[in-house]
Design a protein around this motif. Structure first.
Motif, mmCIF file in Angstrom:
data_model
loop_
_atom_site.group_PDB
_atom_site.id
_atom_site.type_symbol
_atom_site.label_atom_id
_atom_site.label_comp_id
_atom_site.label_asym_id
_atom_site.label_seq_id
_atom_site.Cartn_x
_atom_site.Cartn_y
_atom_site.Cartn_z
ATOM 1 N N ASN A 128 0.858 -1.185 0.000
ATOM 2 C CA ASN A 128 0.000 0.000 0.000
ATOM 3 C C ASN A 128 0.893 1.234 0.000
ATOM 4 N N THR A 129 0.970 1.916 -1.133
ATOM 5 C CA THR A 129 1.781 3.133 -1.216
ATOM 6 C C THR A 129 0.854 4.344 -1.129
ATOM 7 N N SER A 130 0.854 5.204 -2.134
ATOM 8 C CA SER A 130 0.035 6.416 -2.080
ATOM 9 C C SER A 130 0.179 7.150 -3.396
ATOM 10 N N VAL A 131 -0.814 7.944 -3.735
ATOM 11 C CA VAL A 131 -0.662 8.867 -4.860
ATOM 12 C C VAL A 131 0.516 9.808 -4.616
ATOM 13 N N TRP B 298 -6.304 10.582 -1.289
ATOM 14 C CA TRP B 298 -6.676 10.995 0.059
ATOM 15 C C TRP B 298 -8.003 10.311 0.384
ATOM 16 N N VAL B 299 -7.972 9.391 1.334
ATOM 17 C CA VAL B 299 -9.169 8.673 1.765
ATOM 18 C C VAL B 299 -9.541 9.188 3.147
ATOM 19 N N ASP B 300 -10.830 9.321 3.405
ATOM 20 C CA ASP B 300 -11.299 9.915 4.662
ATOM 21 C C ASP B 300 -11.169 8.911 5.806
ATOM 22 N N ARG C 164 -12.891 16.748 -0.354
ATOM 23 C CA ARG C 164 -11.775 16.365 -1.222
ATOM 24 C C ARG C 164 -11.313 14.938 -0.955
ATOM 25 N N ALA C 165 -11.699 14.380 0.192
ATOM 26 C CA ALA C 165 -11.284 13.023 0.560
ATOM 27 C C ALA C 165 -12.295 12.009 0.038
ATOM 28 N N MET C 166 -11.792 10.894 -0.471
ATOM 29 C CA MET C 166 -12.663 9.836 -0.971
ATOM 30 C C MET C 166 -13.221 9.042 0.204
ATOM 31 N N PRO C 167 -14.529 8.802 0.230
ATOM 32 C CA PRO C 167 -15.094 7.981 1.308
ATOM 33 C C PRO C 167 -14.454 6.588 1.320
ATOM 34 N N LEU C 168 -14.218 6.068 2.515
ATOM 35 C CA LEU C 168 -13.530 4.791 2.643
ATOM 36 C C LEU C 168 -14.265 3.668 1.921
ATOM 37 N N ALA D 54 -9.946 8.447 -9.981
ATOM 38 C CA ALA D 54 -9.858 9.863 -9.613
ATOM 39 C C ALA D 54 -8.426 10.382 -9.578
ATOM 40 N N ILE D 55 -7.438 9.495 -9.405
ATOM 41 C CA ILE D 55 -6.058 9.983 -9.319
ATOM 42 C C ILE D 55 -5.264 9.762 -10.601
ATOM 43 N N ARG D 56 -5.914 9.367 -11.680
ATOM 44 C CA ARG D 56 -5.172 9.022 -12.895
ATOM 45 C C ARG D 56 -4.282 10.168 -13.373
ATOM 46 N N VAL D 57 -4.785 11.399 -13.336
ATOM 47 C CA VAL D 57 -3.984 12.528 -13.811
ATOM 48 C C VAL D 57 -2.708 12.674 -12.986
#
Length: 250
Positions: free
Chosen positions: A134-137, A181-183, A194-198, A220-223
């Motif tokens: 599990n990394t991150s954008v 960014w997940v809530d 701005r946070a994605m619901p879990l 949502a994070i493709r760009v």
């Protein structure tokens, strides 16, 4: 997605708990790890069949202890999800708290590497096994307010790329989850739009994990994932300027 024995670090809250419960619902044997027994017991009580084991992922001796116990108690173990992580804020333009820095690096980078190393020969002995990092954008577009966190995630992404190549002729595949960014409580849970619901994140991510994709990220994070190479400086500067104007909740 079914019939596995899965070990998830940092499985007592947020994304880790969400993945644990999703895999549990599919009929997998799930073992979660965390530092606090009370939270492990809470998840196990809410999800009969999930087991918990105390683990300080930043402690190499504890990593070795837990790996040995897993191999002994769960010989069918064939999936490792390196999910545990912390996200303290820092200021790369000023002095850095060395103790906080080392705890962050040990938790987010050294711990997952040691956990994988301790289990890798066991995983290679299985007919089919998977390691999920599990990394991150923020591995691709760093957030300046969490410079060290972003750097650990970039490093783990790089490690996953190398590990995937080295394991290419084995029964072990390597996947990477790169959340937006997940809530969750990783950053103060606030309901920020701005946070994605879990639950939405878990649903989309589980669909991605059903495939053979080497990297799973939400649309949502493709760009941001398609970070434009030598032009990344403009993207990173504009991203961070926007975040400074509308900072994360602390």
């Amino acid at each position: 997605m079914t019939g596995n024995t899965i070990f998830i670090t940092g499985g007592t809250s947020g994304i880790g708990r969400g993945l644990a419960e999703a895999f549990h619902r599919l009929g997998n044997k799930v073992i979660i790890a965390g530092r606090r027994k009370a939270l492990l017991d809470e998840v196990a009580t809410a999800n009969p069949g999930i087991e918990g084991i105390e683990l300080d992922i930043a402690d190499p001796a504890d990593v070795a202890r837990v790996a040995a116990k897993l191999i002994s108690d769960h010989p069918a173990l064939n999936v490792l999800i390196n999910n545990a992580g912390i996200m303290p804020f820092d200021d790369a333009s000023g002095s850095i708290d060395e103790a906080v820095m080392r705890q962050l690096i040990d938790t987010n980078l050294v711990g997952p590497i040691l956990m994988t190393s301790a289990l890798i020969e066991h995983l290679k002995s299985q007919s089919r096994a998977t390691i999920i990092h599990n990394t991150s954008v923020l591995a691709f577009v760093p957030l300046a307010a969490t410079a060290i966190y972003s750097a650990t995630k970039a490093a783990l992404h790089s490690y996953a790329l190398s590990q995937r190549f080295k394991l290419r002729n084995t029964t072990v595949r390597v996947q990477e989850i790169a959340p937006p960014w997940v809530d969750t409580d990783l950053i103060k849970k606030s309901g920020d739009p701005r946070a994605m619901p879990l639950d939405a994140f878990i649903t989309e991510t589980m669909k991605g994990l059903e495939t053979d994709s080497e990297e799973v990220f939400v649309e949502a994070i493709r760009v941001l994932r398609d970070n434009p190479g030598s032009g990344e400086h403009q993207l990173i500067n504009s991203f961070n300027a926007e975040m400074e104007a509308n900072p994360l909740p602390v």
